[in-house]
Design an enzyme around this catalytic site. Structure first.
Site, mmCIF file in Angstrom:
data_model
loop_
_atom_site.group_PDB
_atom_site.id
_atom_site.type_symbol
_atom_site.label_atom_id
_atom_site.label_comp_id
_atom_site.label_asym_id
_atom_site.label_seq_id
_atom_site.Cartn_x
_atom_site.Cartn_y
_atom_site.Cartn_z
ATOM 1 N N TRP A 179 3.231 2.239 -2.637
ATOM 2 C CA TRP A 179 4.543 2.644 -2.151
ATOM 3 C C TRP A 179 5.476 2.755 -3.362
ATOM 4 O O TRP A 179 5.468 1.887 -4.224
ATOM 5 C CB TRP A 179 5.137 1.627 -1.159
ATOM 6 C CG TRP A 179 6.572 1.965 -0.874
ATOM 7 C CD1 TRP A 179 7.036 3.017 -0.146
ATOM 8 C CD2 TRP A 179 7.735 1.294 -1.400
ATOM 9 N NE1 TRP A 179 8.413 3.043 -0.171
ATOM 10 C CE2 TRP A 179 8.865 2.003 -0.925
ATOM 11 C CE3 TRP A 179 7.927 0.180 -2.224
ATOM 12 C CZ2 TRP A 179 10.173 1.628 -1.247
ATOM 13 C CZ3 TRP A 179 9.228 -0.203 -2.544
ATOM 14 C CH2 TRP A 179 10.338 0.524 -2.051
ATOM 15 N N GLU A 220 1.939 5.104 1.229
ATOM 16 C CA GLU A 220 2.908 4.730 2.273
ATOM 17 C C GLU A 220 4.159 5.602 2.175
ATOM 18 O O GLU A 220 4.887 5.560 1.189
ATOM 19 C CB GLU A 220 3.286 3.249 2.099
ATOM 20 C CG GLU A 220 4.337 2.763 3.097
ATOM 21 C CD GLU A 220 4.723 1.302 2.896
ATOM 22 O OE1 GLU A 220 4.338 0.698 1.861
ATOM 23 O OE2 GLU A 220 5.425 0.759 3.776
ATOM 24 N N LYS A 222 7.920 7.219 3.584
ATOM 25 C CA LYS A 222 9.173 6.623 3.999
ATOM 26 C C LYS A 222 10.200 7.722 4.213
ATOM 27 O O LYS A 222 10.106 8.790 3.614
ATOM 28 C CB LYS A 222 9.619 5.660 2.894
ATOM 29 C CG LYS A 222 10.839 4.868 3.188
ATOM 30 C CD LYS A 222 10.945 3.701 2.221
ATOM 31 C CE LYS A 222 12.199 2.917 2.534
ATOM 32 N NZ LYS A 222 12.261 1.649 1.847
ATOM 33 N N ASP A 253 4.179 2.506 8.082
ATOM 34 C CA ASP A 253 5.079 1.357 8.224
ATOM 35 C C ASP A 253 6.033 1.727 9.359
ATOM 36 O O ASP A 253 6.711 2.751 9.287
ATOM 37 C CB ASP A 253 5.814 1.139 6.894
ATOM 38 C CG ASP A 253 6.803 -0.016 6.932
ATOM 39 O OD1 ASP A 253 7.584 -0.104 7.897
ATOM 40 O OD2 ASP A 253 6.818 -0.821 5.974
ATOM 41 N N HIS A 256 9.576 3.042 8.884
ATOM 42 C CA HIS A 256 9.780 4.186 7.994
ATOM 43 C C HIS A 256 9.912 5.530 8.685
ATOM 44 O O HIS A 256 9.651 6.570 8.088
ATOM 45 C CB HIS A 256 8.638 4.248 6.971
ATOM 46 C CG HIS A 256 8.718 3.147 5.958
ATOM 47 N ND1 HIS A 256 7.924 3.083 4.847
ATOM 48 C CD2 HIS A 256 9.527 2.066 5.899
ATOM 49 C CE1 HIS A 256 8.222 2.002 4.145
ATOM 50 N NE2 HIS A 256 9.191 1.361 4.763
ATOM 51 N N HIS A 280 1.729 -1.164 8.140
ATOM 52 C CA HIS A 280 2.661 -2.223 7.785
ATOM 53 C C HIS A 280 3.436 -2.479 9.055
ATOM 54 O O HIS A 280 4.234 -1.640 9.479
ATOM 55 C CB HIS A 280 3.628 -1.769 6.688
ATOM 56 C CG HIS A 280 3.171 -2.135 5.312
ATOM 57 N ND1 HIS A 280 3.909 -1.838 4.192
ATOM 58 C CD2 HIS A 280 2.073 -2.799 4.886
ATOM 59 C CE1 HIS A 280 3.261 -2.291 3.131
ATOM 60 N NE2 HIS A 280 2.142 -2.875 3.528
ATOM 61 N N ASP A 288 15.516 0.434 8.550
ATOM 62 C CA ASP A 288 14.291 -0.220 8.085
ATOM 63 C C ASP A 288 14.636 -1.632 7.598
ATOM 64 O O ASP A 288 14.478 -1.960 6.436
ATOM 65 C CB ASP A 288 13.692 0.634 6.954
ATOM 66 C CG ASP A 288 12.404 0.063 6.416
ATOM 67 O OD1 ASP A 288 11.727 -0.662 7.155
ATOM 68 O OD2 ASP A 288 12.075 0.353 5.244
ATOM 69 N N ASP A 290 13.382 -4.559 8.268
ATOM 70 C CA ASP A 290 12.311 -5.541 8.066
ATOM 71 C C ASP A 290 12.587 -6.886 8.726
ATOM 72 O O ASP A 290 12.395 -7.940 8.106
ATOM 73 C CB ASP A 290 11.984 -5.685 6.576
ATOM 74 C CG ASP A 290 11.265 -4.452 6.031
ATOM 75 O OD1 ASP A 290 10.174 -4.144 6.510
ATOM 76 O OD2 ASP A 290 11.830 -3.768 5.144
ATOM 77 N N ASP A 320 4.660 -6.635 7.143
ATOM 78 C CA ASP A 320 5.646 -6.332 6.102
ATOM 79 C C ASP A 320 7.064 -6.545 6.645
ATOM 80 O O ASP A 320 7.657 -5.640 7.199
ATOM 81 C CB ASP A 320 5.476 -4.878 5.617
ATOM 82 C CG ASP A 320 6.486 -4.501 4.528
ATOM 83 O OD1 ASP A 320 7.114 -5.418 3.970
ATOM 84 O OD2 ASP A 320 6.638 -3.297 4.249
#
Ligand code: RNT
Ligand code: ZN
Length: 405
Positions: A179, A220, A222, A253, A256, A280, A288, A290, A320
Site C-alpha cells: 500500500w 491495496e 484506496k 480494505d 477504501h 483488510h 476511512d 479505521d 486493519d
C-alpha cells in the site's frame, strides 16, 4: 445451552459441530499496529500518508519489548488460528544502522522467534512506504524523482525476501501487501504520468523471482486520504487491472471505497476471476477512520461471501484498524473476536437452502428465513467455541488488570 442450540440448528439443516471445527482452522492475520498507533520502531514518531490515529489513551506500546508483551497478552485472549501481520517499520535493528531499503530477514528474526513461541500460524508482511524521509512531497513509487522511486523499489524487493523468509520459517504462505500513500490534495494537472510511473515501479519490483507458492503479493487500492482528497495514484481501477494482468492479488480494505459501496459485493466479483483475494477488515465511520471492527451487518455479509462461496482457502483475512481512544488490548481483542463471530455466524447458515430460494425467485421465503437466523441461539454456540478454545468469555477484567500494572 449448547445442546439446545445444536438441536435448533440441526432443525434447519446446520451442523454446529462442523461449524466449530471449521472456524478454528480459518486463519485471521492480526495487525501489529493497533498496539502502538501505527508508529513503528524505525525513526519517525509521527504518522503520515493520509492515515491518522486519533485518541490519547495511555499505554501505547513503545519499542519491541512492550509491543511483544502486549501482543502476547492480547493474542492469548483471542480464539482461533492467528497470524501476525507485521509492517517493515517494526524491524528490530538492535543498533544496526540500516535504512528501509536494506532491511533483511535478520532484522525480523526476533519476530519469528516470538511468533513461534506464542504458537502463531505464520507472519504476513507489509513494506512501509510512509512516515519516512524518502517520502518526497507525499510520493513514493510514483514520484517524478527517480532516486525516490529507486529507494522504494529497493525497499519492496527487500520485503519480498523477508516475506519468503517468513514463509520458509513457518511453512505457511505469507501475504505481502503493498500500500502506498501517493496522492494529491488538490486538482492535479496530470493524472496519468504518476500512474505510469507506479506501473513501472511495480513491474521492477515484480521482476524479482520469488516463489509464488510461498509468497502472495497483493496491491491495496484506496479512494482518498487525509490531505490527499483529490487524487490517489493507486486507485481501484488501477490496481485491479494491474493485478489481473500481472498475476498478483487485489487487497480490498473496506474503508477504501465510497460509503455506499460494499466489499461484501466485491469479493464474489473478484472470485470470478482470481484464485486469491486479500482483505483488510476495518470499520469506517463516515470516512476511512479505521474504527475497531464490530459484529455488525457488513462484517456478517463479508464473512458469508467467504463461507458460502467455498472461499475459505481463497480469501486471506487480515485486520486493519487502529483506535487510540480506548484501551488498545481491548480494541485488538474486540475486533478479532468480531471477525470470528461473523465467520461463525456464516458457518451456522444453511446457504444451500437460501440459494435455492433465490434461484426459485422466492424472495418472500428468503426474507423470512434470513430474519429467522437473527434470533437463533448463536450466542450459545459462540460460548461453546470459546470454551473449547480455552478462552474466557470475559476479557475486560484481564485488560483492566494489565492496565493497572
Ligand atoms: C491505509 C491502508 C493501509 C494501512 C496499514 C497500516 O489506508 O489501509 O493498509 O492502514 O498498512
Ligand atoms: Zn488497509
Amino acid at each position: 445451552m449448547y445442546e439446545y442450540a445444536k438441536k435448533e440448528y440441526a432443525a434447519i439443516g446446520v451442523d454446529t459441530e462442523r461449524a466449530l471445527d471449521a472456524l478454528k482452522n480459518i486463519p485471521v492475520s492480526v495487525h501489529c499496529w493497533q498496539g502502538d498507533d501505527v508508529i513503528g520502531f524505525d525513526g519517525s514518531d509521527s504518522l503520515s500518508g493520509g492515515i491518522q490515529t486519533t485518541g490519547n489513551y495511555p499505554g501505547r506500546a513503545v519499542g519491541f519489548e512492550q509491543l511483544k508483551s502486549d501482543i502476547a497478552q492480547a493474542f492469548a485472549l483471542m480464539p482461533g488460528k492467528k497470524r501476525l501481520n507485521l509492517h517493515a517499520s517494526y524491524a528490530v535493528l538492535n543498533g544496526d544502522d540500516k535504512d528501509r531499503d536494506e532491511y533483511a530477514p535478520e532484522h525480523f528474526a526476533p519476530w519469528t522467534k516470538f511468533a513461534k513461541k506464542i504458537g502463531l500460524d505464520g507472519i504476513d508482511f507489509n513494506p512501509t512506504l510512509y512516515a519516512h524521509k524518502m517520502v518526497k512531497d507525499g510520493l513514493t513509487l510514483s514520484s517524478p524523482d527517480e532516486r525516490v522511486r529507486k529507494f522504494w523499489i529497493k525497499h519492496c524487493i527487500a520485503c519480498i525476501k523477508i516475506s519468503e523468509y517468513f514463509a520458509k520459517e513457518f511453512g505457511t504462505r505469507t501475504l505481502m501487501n503493498i500500500w502506498i500513500p501517493d496522492g494529491f490534495k488538490d486538482i492535479p494537472a496530470d493524472r496519468l504520468s504518476p500512474r505510469l510511473r507506479l506501473k513501472d515501479s511495480l513491474d521492477q519490483i515484480l521482476s524479482v523471482k520469488y516463489d509464488k507458492s510461498k509468497v502472495v503479493i497483493a496491491v491495496e487500492s484506496k479512494v482518498f486520504g487525509i490531505g490527499l482528497e483529490s487524487y490517489t495514484v493507486g486507485s481501484n481501477e488501477f490496481y485491479q487491472n494491474y493485478a489481473a494482468r500481472n498475476g498478483v492479488c487485489c487487497l480490498l480494505d473496506n474503508g477504501h471505497y465510497h460509503p455506499t459501496e460494499y466489499v461484501s459485493d466485491k469479493i464474489p466479483s473478484l472470485l470470478a476471476f482470481y484464485d486469491t483475494v486479500a482483505l483488510h477488515v476495518t470499520r469506517g465511520v463516515r470516512w476511512d477512520s479505521d474504527h475497531v471492527v464490530l459484529f455488525e451487518d457488513e462484517l456478517k455479509e463479508i464473512a458469508k461471501e467467504i463461507v458460502r462461496n467455498d472461499a475459505i482457502d481463497k480469501v486471506i483475512i487480515g485486520l486493519d484498524y487502529f483506535d487510540a481512544s480506548i484501551n488498545r488490548l481491548s480494541a485488538w481483542i474486540t475486533g478479532q473476536r468480531a471477525m470470528q463471530k461473523a465467520l461463525l455466524y456464516a458457518l451456522l447458515t444453511n446457504h444451500d437452502e437460501l440459494k435455492k430460494l433465490q434461484d426459485a425467485h422466492d424472495f418472500t421465503a428468503l426474507m423470512v428465513k434470513q430474519e429467522e437466523y437473527k434470533t437463533m441461539p448463536f450466542g450459545a454456540v459462540w460460548d461453546e467455541y470459546l470454551k473449547r478454545e480455552n478462552i474466557e468469555k470475559d476479557y475486560l477484567t484481564v485488560v483492566r488488570q494489565c492496565e493497572r500494572k
